[in-house]
Design a protein around this motif. Sequence first.
Motif, PDB file in Angstrom:
ATOM      1  N   ALA A  29       0.921  -1.321  -0.193  1.00  0.00           N
ATOM      2  CA  ALA A  29      -0.066   0.122   0.105  1.00  0.00           C
ATOM      3  C   ALA A  29       0.897   1.121   0.064  1.00  0.00           C
ATOM      4  CB  ALA A  29      -0.985   0.004   1.282  1.00  0.00           C
ATOM      5  N   ASN A  30       1.972   1.121  -0.769  1.00  0.00           N
ATOM      6  CA  ASN A  30       2.952   2.292  -0.924  1.00  0.00           C
ATOM      7  C   ASN A  30       3.595   2.927   0.465  1.00  0.00           C
ATOM      8  OD1 ASN A  30       2.406   1.849  -3.621  1.00  0.00           O
ATOM      9  ND2 ASN A  30       1.700   4.272  -3.784  1.00  0.00           N
ATOM     10  N   ASN A 231      -0.394  -6.654   1.027  1.00  0.00           N
ATOM     11  CA  ASN A 231      -0.983  -5.759   0.031  1.00  0.00           C
ATOM     12  C   ASN A 231      -2.541  -5.344   0.130  1.00  0.00           C
ATOM     13  OD1 ASN A 231      -0.011  -3.254  -1.556  1.00  0.00           O
ATOM     14  ND2 ASN A 231      -1.103  -4.226  -3.061  1.00  0.00           N
ATOM     15  N   ARG A 232      -3.020  -6.721  -0.332  1.00  0.00           N
ATOM     16  CA  ARG A 232      -4.661  -6.757  -0.392  1.00  0.00           C
ATOM     17  C   ARG A 232      -5.214  -6.432   0.828  1.00  0.00           C
ATOM     18  NH1 ARG A 232      -8.199  -9.931   1.501  1.00  0.00           N
ATOM     19  NH2 ARG A 232      -6.636 -11.031   2.355  1.00  0.00           N
ATOM     20  N   VAL A 234      -4.061  -4.825   3.491  1.00  0.00           N
ATOM     21  CA  VAL A 234      -4.040  -3.081   4.198  1.00  0.00           C
ATOM     22  C   VAL A 234      -4.849  -2.309   3.244  1.00  0.00           C
ATOM     23  CG1 VAL A 234      -2.208  -1.195   4.024  1.00  0.00           C
ATOM     24  CG2 VAL A 234      -1.495  -3.487   4.862  1.00  0.00           C
ATOM     25  N   LEU A 235      -4.617  -2.677   1.961  1.00  0.00           N
ATOM     26  CA  LEU A 235      -5.563  -1.975   0.930  1.00  0.00           C
ATOM     27  C   LEU A 235      -7.226  -1.955   1.354  1.00  0.00           C
ATOM     28  CD1 LEU A 235      -4.275  -2.351  -2.513  1.00  0.00           C
ATOM     29  CD2 LEU A 235      -3.709  -0.324  -1.041  1.00  0.00           C
ATOM     30  N   GLN A 238      -8.352   0.763   3.749  1.00  0.00           N
ATOM     31  CA  GLN A 238      -7.910   2.238   3.506  1.00  0.00           C
ATOM     32  C   GLN A 238      -9.082   3.143   3.098  1.00  0.00           C
ATOM     33  OE1 GLN A 238      -5.325   2.664  -0.022  1.00  0.00           O
ATOM     34  NE2 GLN A 238      -6.952   2.383  -1.544  1.00  0.00           N
ATOM     35  N   VAL A 274      -4.419   1.896  -4.901  1.00  0.00           N
ATOM     36  CA  VAL A 274      -3.723   3.378  -4.605  1.00  0.00           C
ATOM     37  C   VAL A 274      -3.128   3.689  -5.634  1.00  0.00           C
ATOM     38  CG1 VAL A 274      -1.885   2.197  -3.126  1.00  0.00           C
ATOM     39  CG2 VAL A 274      -2.157   4.647  -2.924  1.00  0.00           C
ATOM     40  N   SER A 291      -1.349  -1.423  -5.938  1.00  0.00           N
ATOM     41  CA  SER A 291      -0.677  -0.529  -5.598  1.00  0.00           C
ATOM     42  C   SER A 291       0.450  -0.092  -6.270  1.00  0.00           C
ATOM     43  CB  SER A 291       0.030  -0.718  -4.277  1.00  0.00           C
ATOM     44  OG  SER A 291      -0.890  -1.132  -3.137  1.00  0.00           O
TER      45      SER A 291
END
Length: 355
Positions: A29-30, A231-232, A234-235, A238, A274, A291
Motif C-alpha cells: 500500500a505504498n 498488500n491486499r 492493507v488496501l 484504507q 492506490v 498499489s
Amino acid sequence: MKALVLSGGAGTRLRPITHTSAKQLVPVANKPVLFYGLESLAAAGVTEVGMIVGDTAAEIEEAVGDGSKFGLRVTYIPQEHPLGLAHAVLIAHEFLGDDDFVMYLGDNFIVGGISGLVDEFRETRPDAQILLTHVPNPRAFGVAELDADGQVIGLEEKPQEPKSDLALVGVYLFTPAIHDAVRAIKPSWRGELEITHAIQHLIDQRADVRSTVIKGYWKDTGNVVDMLEVNRTVLEGQEPRIDGEVDEASQIVGRVVVEAGARVTNSRIVGPAVIGAGTVVGDSYVGPFTSIAENCRITESELEFSIVLRDSSIDGVGRIESSLIGRHVEVTPATGTPSAHRLVLGDHSKVQIRS
C-alpha cells in the motif's frame, strides 16, 4: 521497555527485487513493511529502538533516519553476517542493558499492532513471551509444542516432523534472562544462533515462558505471494481519497486513493487501489488490490492484484496480474507472448510483452 528490530538479512525469497533493495523496505500500500512495525512499536509506548542492520544498512538508515518521524529514538547496531536471531540479541546487549525488550522482525506484518501484548507483558513479566499462530506449513517455521494446559514445553526450528501447527510469529518479548540463554547455546546445523534454542534453554532451566496464540492476521512478507496478500489486506482497510487529478472520461469505483500530483485520464480504477504521487494512468484499467508507487506511468494496459514500485512504466501490454514489479522497470509490447502475464521483475529491468 526497549525494542530490538531486525532489518538485516539477504531477502533471498524476494529476489530479484532484493538484489538492489532491502526486503524490509519493499512497500505494501505504498509504505515500506518496516514502517508498519515501527508504527506498532510507537503505538505500544516503546520509544527506544535498536535496529540490527546488515548489507543494506545505508538504505535502511536513509529511510528511517533517527526515528523521530515515528516518535522513536533509533540506534543502529551493525551485524556483519546474518548469524541468527539469538546472535542479534547477543550483539545488542550493550544497547539493551538490563531492560525488558520486544524483538520485532522487520519484515513481519501484524494487523492490529502489538499494544495489547506489550501491556500484558508489562503487567505479568514472564521471562519470555512468544506469539504463535496456526499455519498450514509448520516445517517452514519455528514450531512450538504446548502441553494440555497450554504451557510451552518445547520449540523446534524448521522441524522435519513438526509436533504442532503452531508457528512462532516474528515478535518476542524478553526480560534480561534471555542474555544468559543466548550465551549458553551453540550454533545450529545452519551455523546460526537460533532464538528457538535460546528460549528452549530458558524452558529447560524452568524459567517462565508463556505464549499467546494470535487470532488476527499475520504474515512473514518474505516472498512474493505473501507480499501481495499483505498488500491486499492493507488496501481493504484504507479510506478513499482523491488528491490528484481525475478527468471526466475516467471512472473511480470503491476505495481508491489517488495521491497529490497523480493524474488519471480515460481510465477505470476499481478499488481498493492506490495511485502514488506523480504517477500517470492513461487509457488503462487498474483493478482491485493494486498499489502503484510514485512517478510511474501506466498506459493502454490492465493491472490487477499487483504491486508496482516507483519510477516504472507499463505501456500497451494488455493484462498483468499477481505481479511484483521493481523500480525503474519498463514493460512494453513484444511478439509471441500470451495476453495474460505473471511477473516478478527486479529493479532496472526491461521486459517486452505482446498485448
